[in-house]
Enzyme design. Structure first.
Site, short mmCIF file in Angstrom:
data_model
loop_
_atom_site.label_atom_id
_atom_site.label_comp_id
_atom_site.label_asym_id
_atom_site.label_seq_id
_atom_site.Cartn_x
_atom_site.Cartn_y
_atom_site.Cartn_z
N ASP A 216 77.99 31.60 -109.20
CA ASP A 216 78.42 32.57 -108.20
C ASP A 216 77.79 32.36 -106.83
O ASP A 216 76.85 31.57 -106.69
CB ASP A 216 78.12 34.00 -108.70
CG ASP A 216 76.74 34.12 -109.34
OD1 ASP A 216 75.87 33.26 -109.08
OD2 ASP A 216 76.53 35.06 -110.12
N ASN B 158 72.26 45.72 -115.57
CA ASN B 158 73.47 46.46 -115.97
C ASN B 158 74.32 45.67 -116.96
O ASN B 158 75.43 46.06 -117.28
CB ASN B 158 74.32 46.80 -114.74
CG ASN B 158 74.79 45.54 -114.01
OD1 ASN B 158 74.45 44.43 -114.40
ND2 ASN B 158 75.56 45.73 -112.95
N HIS C 222 75.39 42.49 -116.47
CA HIS C 222 76.28 41.47 -115.89
C HIS C 222 75.79 40.07 -116.23
O HIS C 222 74.60 39.83 -116.43
CB HIS C 222 76.49 41.66 -114.37
CG HIS C 222 75.36 41.26 -113.48
ND1 HIS C 222 75.17 41.78 -112.23
CD2 HIS C 222 74.35 40.36 -113.64
CE1 HIS C 222 74.13 41.23 -111.65
NE2 HIS C 222 73.60 40.36 -112.49
N GLU D 35 80.55 42.13 -113.25
CA GLU D 35 79.96 43.46 -113.29
C GLU D 35 80.65 44.32 -114.36
O GLU D 35 81.70 43.93 -114.88
CB GLU D 35 80.13 44.12 -111.90
CG GLU D 35 79.49 43.33 -110.76
CD GLU D 35 77.96 43.38 -110.78
OE1 GLU D 35 77.36 43.65 -111.82
OE2 GLU D 35 77.36 43.14 -109.71
C1 F6R Z 1 72.78 34.49 -110.75
C2 F6R Z 1 73.56 35.37 -111.60
C3 F6R Z 1 73.07 36.68 -112.07
C4 F6R Z 1 71.60 36.69 -112.47
C5 F6R Z 1 71.17 38.09 -112.90
C6 F6R Z 1 69.69 38.15 -113.21
O1 F6R Z 1 73.49 33.31 -110.46
O2 F6R Z 1 74.64 35.00 -111.92
O3 F6R Z 1 73.86 37.12 -113.15
O4 F6R Z 1 71.40 35.79 -113.52
O5 F6R Z 1 71.44 39.01 -111.88
O6 F6R Z 1 68.97 37.98 -112.05
P1 F6R Z 1 67.39 37.71 -112.09
O7 F6R Z 1 67.22 36.40 -112.78
O8 F6R Z 1 66.98 37.64 -110.65
O9 F6R Z 1 66.79 38.83 -112.86
#
Ligand code: F6R
Length: 250
Positions: free
Chosen positions: A71, A142, A144, A149
């Protein structure tokens, strides 16, 4: 699902780095390219550092590796310190021998009118190289994965998405306040992720314990998109003790 619990995130990251090393060795021996799906965020940082150390020690090469990131924020200049382009170049790509033309990240710079075709092309590029061999994932508080989301469906593909309020709250500190966090992004879909041959989801720290329990053992639902991983035949979950605190693995 195969669940691996480590004393700390360093040992968990080492385990994943060795899995990637083994995959690269196996496929390059057959002179095949290795297709990796990559994540950003805090979770994979130690992993990328380990892969860079392995490269510097001559233990691994990325010459035959092609990568697709999950992403990118939109709009987002590639040069911005907040962009995932910048993150990947800084922490990984610029430090190893991967070819720049083999690194794919959704663009935060495409015009709004071009987003749909950009997303379709991204999906096609993955198909054209034969699909993702190993997809790395973190998980949002959450539930995701990527920026899929709550509400994302199992058949979703790469697309323009609206970021959940919780995601923006979690990102606020890095952006110097929630008002600076973008409202939109481009993300691979759940279907894109589930098409990977193998998936490795990492989670560290007590802040992830509840969502890990819910997503590994709870009802499969679009309300917590990571629950869809339960449907994939080859998923490895890599946790530290704190993230695993609420699951019973014996
Ligand atoms: C990042 C992504 C997100 C993160 C998630 C966890 O490319 O796709 O899904 O993996 O938000 O973020 P952190 O690792 O910062 O807790």
């Amino acid at each position: 699902m195969n669940i691996n619990i480590f004393e700390n995130s360093e040992l968990g990251s080492q385990f994943v780095a060795e899995q990637i090393q083994a995959l690269i060795k196996k496929k390059t021996k057959l002179t095949e390219e290795v297709i990796l799906g990559l994540a950003t965020g805090s979770t994979p940082k130690e992993l990328y550092k380990k892969l860079v150390s392995m490269y510097k020690a001559g233990e691994i090469s990325f010459e035959q590796v092609i990568t697709f990131n999950l992403d990118e924020y939109h709009p987002m200049s590639h040069d911005s310190e907040h962009s995932y382009h910048h993150f990947m170049n800084q922490i990984f790509f610029d430090a190893v021998d991967i070819k720049a033309e083999n690194t794919w990240i959704p663009s935060g710079e495409v015009e709004k009118a071009q987003i749909e075709s950009h997303c379709r092309e991204y999906e096609q590029q993955i198909v054209d190289v034969g699909g993702i061999d190993l997809q790395l994932l973190g998980i949002g508080t959450n539930g995701h994965i990527g920026f899929n989301e709550p509400g994302s469906t199992i058949d979703s593909v790469t697309r323009y998405v609206e970021l959940d309020e919780q995601t923006r709250i979690d990102a606020a500190a890095a952006f110097g306040g929630i008002d600076n966090v973008p409202r939109n992004a481009i993300s691979m879909g759940i279907d894109t992720i589930l098409k990977a041959k193998e998936i490795v989801l990492m989670a560290w720290g007590s802040g992830k314990a509840e969502i890990i329990r819910d997503c590994l053992f709870g009802e499969i639902t679009a309300v917590k998109p990571a629950t869809f991983l339960q449907k994939h035949p080859n998923v490895h979950i890599v946790l530290d003790r704190e993230a695993a605190a609420l699951i019973d693995v014996d």
